[in-house]
Design a protein around this motif. Structure first.
Motif, PDB file in Angstrom:
ATOM      1  N   ARG A 166       0.576  -1.121   0.049  1.00 35.44           N
ATOM      2  CA  ARG A 166      -0.249  -0.054   0.312  1.00 35.44           C
ATOM      3  C   ARG A 166       1.005   1.162   0.149  1.00 35.44           C
ATOM      4  O   ARG A 166       1.915   1.806   0.709  1.00 35.44           O
ATOM      5  CB  ARG A 166      -0.918   0.047   1.130  1.00 35.44           C
ATOM      6  N   PHE A 167       0.546   2.518  -0.807  1.00 34.53           N
ATOM      7  CA  PHE A 167       0.933   3.106  -1.113  1.00 34.53           C
ATOM      8  C   PHE A 167       0.833   5.546  -0.854  1.00 34.53           C
ATOM      9  O   PHE A 167      -0.199   4.672  -1.087  1.00 34.53           O
ATOM     10  CB  PHE A 167       1.760   3.330  -2.428  1.00 34.53           C
ATOM     11  N   ASP A 168       1.458   5.930  -0.138  1.00 34.24           N
ATOM     12  CA  ASP A 168       0.690   6.928  -0.006  1.00 34.24           C
ATOM     13  C   ASP A 168       2.098   7.531   0.177  1.00 34.24           C
ATOM     14  O   ASP A 168       3.244   8.081   0.320  1.00 34.24           O
ATOM     15  CB  ASP A 168       0.533   6.934   1.951  1.00 34.24           C
ATOM     16  N   ILE A 169       1.404   9.110  -0.417  1.00 40.86           N
ATOM     17  CA  ILE A 169       2.472  10.717  -0.248  1.00 40.86           C
ATOM     18  C   ILE A 169       2.517  10.763   1.484  1.00 40.86           C
ATOM     19  O   ILE A 169       1.307  11.002   1.610  1.00 40.86           O
ATOM     20  CB  ILE A 169       1.756  11.426  -1.348  1.00 40.86           C
ATOM     21  N   ASP A 170       3.620  10.395   1.829  1.00 39.74           N
ATOM     22  CA  ASP A 170       4.363  10.993   2.943  1.00 39.74           C
ATOM     23  C   ASP A 170       4.323  12.682   2.932  1.00 39.74           C
ATOM     24  O   ASP A 170       3.624  13.900   3.884  1.00 39.74           O
ATOM     25  CB  ASP A 170       5.240  10.490   3.526  1.00 39.74           C
ATOM     26  N   GLU A 171       4.720  12.939   1.877  1.00 38.56           N
ATOM     27  CA  GLU A 171       5.677  14.202   2.220  1.00 38.56           C
ATOM     28  C   GLU A 171       5.928  15.387   1.096  1.00 38.56           C
ATOM     29  O   GLU A 171       5.771  13.867  -0.372  1.00 38.56           O
ATOM     30  CB  GLU A 171       6.656  15.204   2.990  1.00 38.56           C
ATOM     31  N   VAL A 172       5.497  16.025   0.924  1.00 38.07           N
ATOM     32  CA  VAL A 172       6.364  17.250  -0.883  1.00 38.07           C
ATOM     33  C   VAL A 172       6.558  19.016  -0.484  1.00 38.07           C
ATOM     34  O   VAL A 172       5.851  19.147   0.572  1.00 38.07           O
ATOM     35  CB  VAL A 172       5.080  17.532  -1.311  1.00 38.07           C
ATOM     36  N   TRP A 173       7.894  18.541   0.061  1.00 35.31           N
ATOM     37  CA  TRP A 173       8.520  19.405   0.054  1.00 35.31           C
ATOM     38  C   TRP A 173       9.055  20.249  -1.299  1.00 35.31           C
ATOM     39  O   TRP A 173       9.516  20.039  -2.433  1.00 35.31           O
ATOM     40  CB  TRP A 173       9.907  19.840   0.395  1.00 35.31           C
ATOM     41  N   LEU A 188       8.319   8.854  -1.060  1.00 29.74           N
ATOM     42  CA  LEU A 188       6.778   8.103  -1.469  1.00 29.74           C
ATOM     43  C   LEU A 188       6.457   7.136  -0.149  1.00 29.74           C
ATOM     44  O   LEU A 188       8.054   6.678   0.296  1.00 29.74           O
ATOM     45  CB  LEU A 188       6.749   7.777  -2.434  1.00 29.74           C
ATOM     46  N   GLU A 189       5.544   6.522   0.304  1.00 34.59           N
ATOM     47  CA  GLU A 189       6.038   5.379   1.343  1.00 34.59           C
ATOM     48  C   GLU A 189       5.135   4.029   1.155  1.00 34.59           C
ATOM     49  O   GLU A 189       3.714   4.279   0.484  1.00 34.59           O
ATOM     50  CB  GLU A 189       5.707   5.909   3.073  1.00 34.59           C
ATOM     51  N   ASN A 190       6.207   2.624   1.748  1.00 36.43           N
ATOM     52  CA  ASN A 190       5.434   2.284   1.488  1.00 36.43           C
ATOM     53  C   ASN A 190       4.124   2.112   3.057  1.00 36.43           C
ATOM     54  O   ASN A 190       4.910   0.796   3.876  1.00 36.43           O
ATOM     55  CB  ASN A 190       5.540   0.603   1.276  1.00 36.43           C
ATOM     56  N   THR A 191       3.148   1.381   3.072  1.00 40.23           N
ATOM     57  CA  THR A 191       2.313   1.870   4.006  1.00 40.23           C
ATOM     58  C   THR A 191       1.392   0.734   4.763  1.00 40.23           C
ATOM     59  O   THR A 191       1.039   0.185   5.000  1.00 40.23           O
ATOM     60  CB  THR A 191       1.449   3.100   4.587  1.00 40.23           C
ATOM     61  N   GLY A 192       1.489  -0.532   3.231  1.00 41.07           N
ATOM     62  CA  GLY A 192       1.402  -1.489   3.698  1.00 41.07           C
ATOM     63  C   GLY A 192       1.983  -2.980   4.487  1.00 41.07           C
ATOM     64  O   GLY A 192       3.034  -2.105   4.916  1.00 41.07           O
ATOM     65  N   SER A 193       2.013  -4.226   4.480  1.00 40.62           N
ATOM     66  CA  SER A 193       3.221  -4.855   5.238  1.00 40.62           C
ATOM     67  C   SER A 193       3.608  -5.446   4.180  1.00 40.62           C
ATOM     68  O   SER A 193       4.333  -6.767   4.724  1.00 40.62           O
ATOM     69  CB  SER A 193       1.360  -6.004   5.685  1.00 40.62           C
ATOM     70  N   GLY A 259       5.470 -12.518  -8.136  1.00 41.49           N
ATOM     71  CA  GLY A 259       6.132 -12.557  -9.127  1.00 41.49           C
ATOM     72  C   GLY A 259       5.046 -11.610  -9.946  1.00 41.49           C
ATOM     73  O   GLY A 259       5.801 -11.153 -11.572  1.00 41.49           O
ATOM     74  N   VAL A 260       4.227 -11.368 -10.037  1.00 47.23           N
ATOM     75  CA  VAL A 260       2.836 -10.172 -10.716  1.00 47.23           C
ATOM     76  C   VAL A 260       2.766  -9.422 -10.416  1.00 47.23           C
ATOM     77  O   VAL A 260       3.062  -8.753  -9.019  1.00 47.23           O
ATOM     78  CB  VAL A 260       1.148 -10.939 -10.272  1.00 47.23           C
ATOM     79  N   GLU A 261       2.913  -8.911 -11.604  1.00 45.62           N
ATOM     80  CA  GLU A 261       3.031  -7.239 -11.981  1.00 45.62           C
ATOM     81  C   GLU A 261       1.423  -6.443 -11.899  1.00 45.62           C
ATOM     82  O   GLU A 261       0.093  -7.085 -11.935  1.00 45.62           O
ATOM     83  CB  GLU A 261       2.767  -6.834 -13.534  1.00 45.62           C
ATOM     84  N   ARG A 262       1.845  -5.527 -10.401  1.00 42.63           N
ATOM     85  CA  ARG A 262       0.460  -5.037 -10.391  1.00 42.63           C
ATOM     86  C   ARG A 262       0.705  -3.303  -9.665  1.00 42.63           C
ATOM     87  O   ARG A 262       1.914  -2.861 -10.201  1.00 42.63           O
ATOM     88  CB  ARG A 262       0.657  -5.205  -8.337  1.00 42.63           C
ATOM     89  N   GLY A 263      -0.110  -2.784  -9.833  1.00 43.66           N
ATOM     90  CA  GLY A 263      -0.437  -1.317 -10.341  1.00 43.66           C
ATOM     91  C   GLY A 263      -1.130  -0.953  -8.677  1.00 43.66           C
ATOM     92  O   GLY A 263      -2.655  -1.626  -8.308  1.00 43.66           O
ATOM     93  N   SER A 264      -0.601  -0.112  -8.141  1.00 38.09           N
ATOM     94  CA  SER A 264      -1.456   0.776  -6.495  1.00 38.09           C
ATOM     95  C   SER A 264      -2.359   1.823  -6.987  1.00 38.09           C
ATOM     96  O   SER A 264      -2.963   2.144  -8.317  1.00 38.09           O
ATOM     97  CB  SER A 264      -0.226   1.579  -6.073  1.00 38.09           C
TER      98      SER A 264
END
Length: 529
Positions: A166-173, A188-193, A259-264
């Motif tokens: 799971r991805f999120d935009i953490d900050e923008v400077w 960009l942060e991976n907030t998943g598991s 190895g499966v290609e995925r999109g967020s």
């Protein structure tokens, strides 16, 4: 009763029974019925959603009807006016409570599309949504009449929040301002598991923000759960949108552990641009007059919010009667609140009219990106004065007797608002006046300062007593280094009749008496001889 009579009775009874049976069969055939009941089952095949998204869940309703009598069963197996109502949306937000579907025939499926808003902070797991399915049915059809009913069933579907990447935009400077271009750093942060392998990010902007002329792509590599990665992009903020938060979006593609290609999903962030750069002009002064060189002076203040580097202040007159030879003045580095003085040498046309004029000031500076930013223009008012002489020339009354020579003293006063140097004054005379020394020199005159120049002037003895004039012009250097010749000034000189006052030698009468005595003595001497 005889045997033959008994047989006749039995035969008649059999015939009656046969007729009754026949008539009964005909009645049953006339009154044949169809009896059945729709049976609806609810499914949610694609039930996985991501946090912070708005998803569409396709709830499928399948009709597997039951038939208990009859052969023409379509009427009694079709569910009509089917409607799905959300009775409990669990942790989600489903704006539409009721969704009509229409009719669902036996063996077919209808779909209710539910728009579901998923909370940003929801934990991975499985959650339930409770539904009520209402429909109309014809339970029985016959020649006598139909039996219609309205039914409802309670159903539950499960929605799954995946426990994976799971991805999120953490900050923008950024320090980009409206109307400028510069770097923006997106975290960009991976907030998943789970680990995202070979992650690639695409960053875009909207609402007046342009990223890399449309979209920026960056390779993040393997991003484990909880890890973050910085992406630096080129961001341009439109001048018209002003300061404040602007939307930034990112999507990511990656491989999962199999190895499966995925999109967020598309994740949203906020680029908080600085407010627009501004400046002000202070202590503006001018020394402008028709037909003369002057100056426009003042100070420029950096009103922030950024420190100005490689700044250039540009002055542009709004009138053709003003000419600023060098319109661009380079500035030193100015922090917010700091000021710097400026001077613009300015020429005013001799055909100009006195009065106020507008001068527009624009500030150019390096914005840290690939372009030079500008702010302004700021309009300021200057005043052109009437044409005035550069000098005033005064003296005490100058009087010269016929046939005499005098040293006259003229006082020159600088009327210009600048210091003048190397002043060469030249005197011109006409008969009966003449000058044996017609030049005078003054090294320097500050504004309003005076000094004297002296000339030797003679009056012819044959000149009539009268008031005559001498002419003077002055060549001088301005502060800009220009050499200027003034207009020709006129100054009066009074030529007086020559008079003897006893101090200048023997009078005419005495001379006449001496001459007469000498003549008489000569005559006497010759007569004696």
């Amino acid at each position: 009763m005889t045997a033959s009579g008994h047989r006749r009775v039995l035969t008649l009874a059999g015939a009656v029974v046969l007729v009754a049976v026949t008539l009964g069969a005909v009645g049953v055939a006339d009154a044949q019925l169809n009896r059945g009941d729709p049976s609806l089952d609810v499914y949610l095949p694609d039930n996985e959603v991501d946090p912070g998204t708005e998803a569409e869940l396709a709830v499928q309703i399948q009709n597997d009807a039951d038939v208990s009598a009859g052969t023409g069963t379509e009427g009694v197996t079709t569910a009509r006016a089917v409607e799905v109502e959300v009775t409990d949306d669990g942790p989600f937000e489903i704006p539409t409570e009721k969704t009509p579907i229409g009719s669902i025939a036996d063996g077919t499926t209808g779909t209710a599309n539910l728009n579901v808003r998923v909370p940003e902070t929801i934990d991975p797991g499985t959650y339930e949504i409770d539904l009520r399915v209402r429909y109309s049915a014809t339970r029985q059809e016959s020649s006598v009449g139909d039996q219609r009913v309205r039914r409802s069933t309670r159903e539950t579907v499960e929605v799954r929040i995946a426990d994976g990447v799971r991805f999120d935009i953490d900050e923008v400077w950024t320090d980009v301002q409206p109307g400028t271009t510069g770097d923006a750093t997106v975290v960009l942060e991976n907030t998943g598991s789970e680990t995202a392998y070979g992650a690639r990010a695409t960053v875009t902007g909207s609402g007046g923000v342009t990223i890399d002329d449309g979209a920026a792509e960056a390779f993040l590599g393997d991003l484990e759960a909880g890890d973050s990665e910085m992406v630096t992009v080129d961001a341009a903020v439109a001048e018209a949108v002003g300061g404040g938060p602007k939307p930034v979006e990112a999507t990511l593609n990656y491989r999962d552990e199999n190895g499966v290609e995925r999109g967020s999903r598309t994740v949203d962030g906020s680029l908080d641009s600085l407010s627009a750069q501004s400046f002000s002009i202070e202590a503006l002064e001018d020394t402008l007059a028709v037909g003369y060189d002057g100056r426009i002076t003042g100070t420029v203040r950096n009103d922030g919010p950024k420190t100005l580097t490689d700044g250039v202040l540009v002055a542009e007159p709004a009138s053709d009667s003003l000419f600023i030879e060098e319109q661009r003045v380079a500035l030193s580095e100015l922090a917010p609140g700091e000021t710097e003085s400026f001077v613009y040498p300015t020429d005013v046309s001799g055909q100009a009219e006195a009065g106020p004029r507008q001068v527009r000031f624009t500030l150019e500076y390096a914005d840290g990106g690939r372009t030079t930013a500008s702010v302004g223009p700021v309009s300021e008012r200057v005043v052109v004065d009437d044409q005035r002489d550069a000098f005033t020339i005064t003296s005490e009354d100058i009087r010269i007797q016929q046939g005499s020579t005098e040293v006259i003293s003229l006082t020159l006063t600088n009327e210009r608002p600048e210091t003048l140097s190397n002043l060469n004054a030249r005197l011109y005379t006409d008969s009966p006046l003449s000058s044996g020394s017609d030049e005078g020199f003054i090294n320097e005159l500050a504004p309003g300062e005076s000094d004297d120049v002296r000339f030797e002037v003679s009056a012819s003895s044959r000149g009539m007593p009268n008031t005559y004039r001498v002419e003077i012009d002055i060549q001088y250097d301005t502060e800009r280094g220009d050499t200027v010749l003034s207009r020709t000034y006129q100054h009066p000189v009074e030529v007086e009749e020559r008079t003897d006052d006893g101090d200048d030698g023997p009078s005419l009468l005495l001379i006449a008496l001496v001459v007469a005595a000498l003549v008489g003595a000569g005559i006497w001497w010759r007569r004696r001889d």
